[in-house]
Enzyme design. Structure first.
Site, mmCIF file in Angstrom:
data_model
loop_
_atom_site.group_PDB
_atom_site.id
_atom_site.type_symbol
_atom_site.label_atom_id
_atom_site.label_comp_id
_atom_site.label_asym_id
_atom_site.label_seq_id
_atom_site.Cartn_x
_atom_site.Cartn_y
_atom_site.Cartn_z
ATOM 1 C CD GLU A 197 -3.094 13.418 -0.160
ATOM 2 O OE1 GLU A 197 -2.518 14.364 0.179
ATOM 3 O OE2 GLU A 197 -2.598 12.180 0.045
ATOM 4 C CG HIS A 199 1.933 13.445 -2.400
ATOM 5 N ND1 HIS A 199 0.878 12.988 -2.983
ATOM 6 C CD2 HIS A 199 1.774 13.729 -0.942
ATOM 7 C CE1 HIS A 199 0.065 12.867 -1.939
ATOM 8 N NE2 HIS A 199 0.473 13.265 -0.689
ATOM 9 C CD GLU A 213 4.203 12.863 2.307
ATOM 10 O OE1 GLU A 213 3.426 12.548 2.968
ATOM 11 O OE2 GLU A 213 4.331 13.917 1.683
ATOM 12 C CG HIS A 214 1.213 8.923 0.364
ATOM 13 N ND1 HIS A 214 0.018 8.561 0.855
ATOM 14 C CD2 HIS A 214 1.327 9.854 0.012
ATOM 15 C CE1 HIS A 214 -0.846 9.578 0.796
ATOM 16 N NE2 HIS A 214 -0.015 10.536 0.347
#
Length: 444
Positions: A146, A66, A69-70
């Site tokens: 997040e 993840h 991904e950012h």
């Protein structure tokens, strides 16, 4: 009139799938390409799916899939940080990305004549990512925030993490997709680039292009932009630690003063959709609907919310889209004055009666019609179609499996459902969790 509508719903899916023109090919570097034609609007969805998700992360670096991904929205050798998304927006499109246990995906939805631009930019960041220490620090703070918003601030999300960690004794599905907070805090540039260099390669990727396109056009562009990227020679075999036989029922209590309404939930390990073997998964789709789909027609809804008013909410859930074994489960929120133990006992009684008395044939036909109708409606969403193919292919299914699924759903029988229910819902493989604001709520 109702019979005519039902007949039309029975016929339409066959027509829909006949119209679903799917072309596939593989580039010389091993990248798979799927083209789904839909010429009703001059729009295209361009997606790149990597067969790498959080369950493919190295131990001790949870959240790196993840995190990466950012980071892919940062700079490349030819684009500045943020330029990718700003270019998509300037061309009237939208873009985003997502990470799951089994895949990471990137997509853009744009006018069909912007497809080449999307391919050029996506191919660029597949191979030419440029990161700085500032990028690492900035995005690490972003993903931690997040997690704070989605998990730490949500007692339900924290409870689900504990339940998954308890359900999976050995598999990486027991580790949250976003990562454990203490490991996220330590993610480094080396962690991100090591995962990128190994997994972000054409021979680990699937390109899905859906919309107003021609296969020959897509093939030429794919060869020009993706075909020149070298394959990863050291791409590892996709092996995950598998679950041992689960032989002991587990129970846990999650306490958090922010819990507004106590509830109890129970899950079991369940088979996923396997290539060439999707029948049990199809039966589990029906089982979830029969037990806890509609509040008005499901077994739990009718018995507990209406007949006895034991609960204010009931549901059963199952998602067969998974590379490895998934879960089946139920959840119930008891009514005022009903204890969690009483609510759990009531659910057990409903399920026992369901297994003993069998399934109403009229309800089965209603669900078959419902599933056929949803297949028809899904044809109106080109993004949804692209996602369906991309997700399935990254999780071990084939084009043939995807296209066979609607008919497999139609062939499920009452006996199939009862058999898989007895197979899956074994007490020794279950996890039961009570979610409460404090210990006093357990005895109320």
């Amino acid at each position: 009139m109702h019979r005519l509508i039902a007949l039309l719903l029975l016929l339409l899916p066959a027509i829909a799938h006949a119209d679903e023109a799917v072309t596939t090919f593989t580039l010389e570097n091993g990248m798979d390409v799927v083209v789904i034609e839909d010429h009703r609007a001059p729009v295209v969805v361009h997606m790149v799916w990597y067969r790498s998700g959080s369950a493919d992360e190295p131990v001790g670096a949870s959240g790196v899939a993840h995190f990466l991904e950012h980071l892919l929205f940062k700079a490349t050798e030819t684009m500045e940080s943020g330029e990718f998304s700003s270019t998509v927006a300037a061309n009237g499109g939208t873009d985003n990305a997502f990470t799951s246990y089994d895949y990471t995906g990137y997509f853009q939805r744009v006018a069909a004549d912007r497809l080449e631009l999307m391919m050029r930019m996506e191919a660029d960041r597949m191979n030419n990512l440029v990161l700085t220490p500032e990028d690492i620090e900035t995005e690490r703070r972003v993903i931690l925030e997040e997690r704070n918003q989605r998990v730490e601030n949500s007692p339900g999300a924290l409870a689900r993490e504990q339940m998954m960690a308890t359900q999976y004794l050995n598999h990486r599905y027991g580790v949250p997709i976003i990562g454990w907070k203490h490991e996220m805090e330590e993610l480094s540039m080396e962690d991100a680039l090591t995962f990128y260099d190994l997994h972000y390669a054409p021979n680990n990727a699937i390109l899905v292009v859906a919309g107003d396109v021609e296969p020959d056009e897509v093939k030429a562009l794919a060869e020009e932009y993706y075909g020149v990227i070298p394959a990863e020679p050291d791409l590892p075999e996709r092996f995950r630690p598998q679950e041992p036989p689960q032989t002991a029922a587990r129970r846990l209590v999650f306490e958090d003063p922010r819990v507004a309404q106590p509830y109890v939930t129970k899950t079991w390990i369940a088979p996923e959709r396997d290539s060439g073997d999707q029948e049990k998964a199809a039966a589990l789709v029906y089982l979830a609907e029969l037990l806890g789909g509609s509040n008005f027609t499901s077994e739990l809804g009718r018995a507990l919310q209406f007949d006895t008013q034991t609960a204010v909410y009931t549901s059963a859930f199952y998602d067969g889209m998974s590379l490895d074994d998934t879960t089946f489960g139920w959840i119930v929120v008891p009514a005022d004055g009903v204890s969690l133990a009483e609510a759990e006992a009531a659910v057990d009684e409903v399920i026992a009666n369901f297994l003993e008395t069998g399934i109403d044939p009229e309800r089965m036909e209603s669900l078959r019609t419902q599933f056929r109708a949803s297949e028809v409606y899904a044809r109106d969403d080109v993004s949804g179609i692209a996602r369906r193919y991309g997700a399935a292919l990254t999780q071990g299914l084939t084009i043939e499996d995807i296209q066979a699924w609607p008919e497999i759903l139609q062939e499920v029988t009452e006996d199939d459902i009862l058999a898989v229910a007895r197979e899956v819902m074994r007490e020794e493989s279950s996890v039961t969790m009570q979610v409460v604001p404090n210990s006093e709520a357990l005895i109320q």
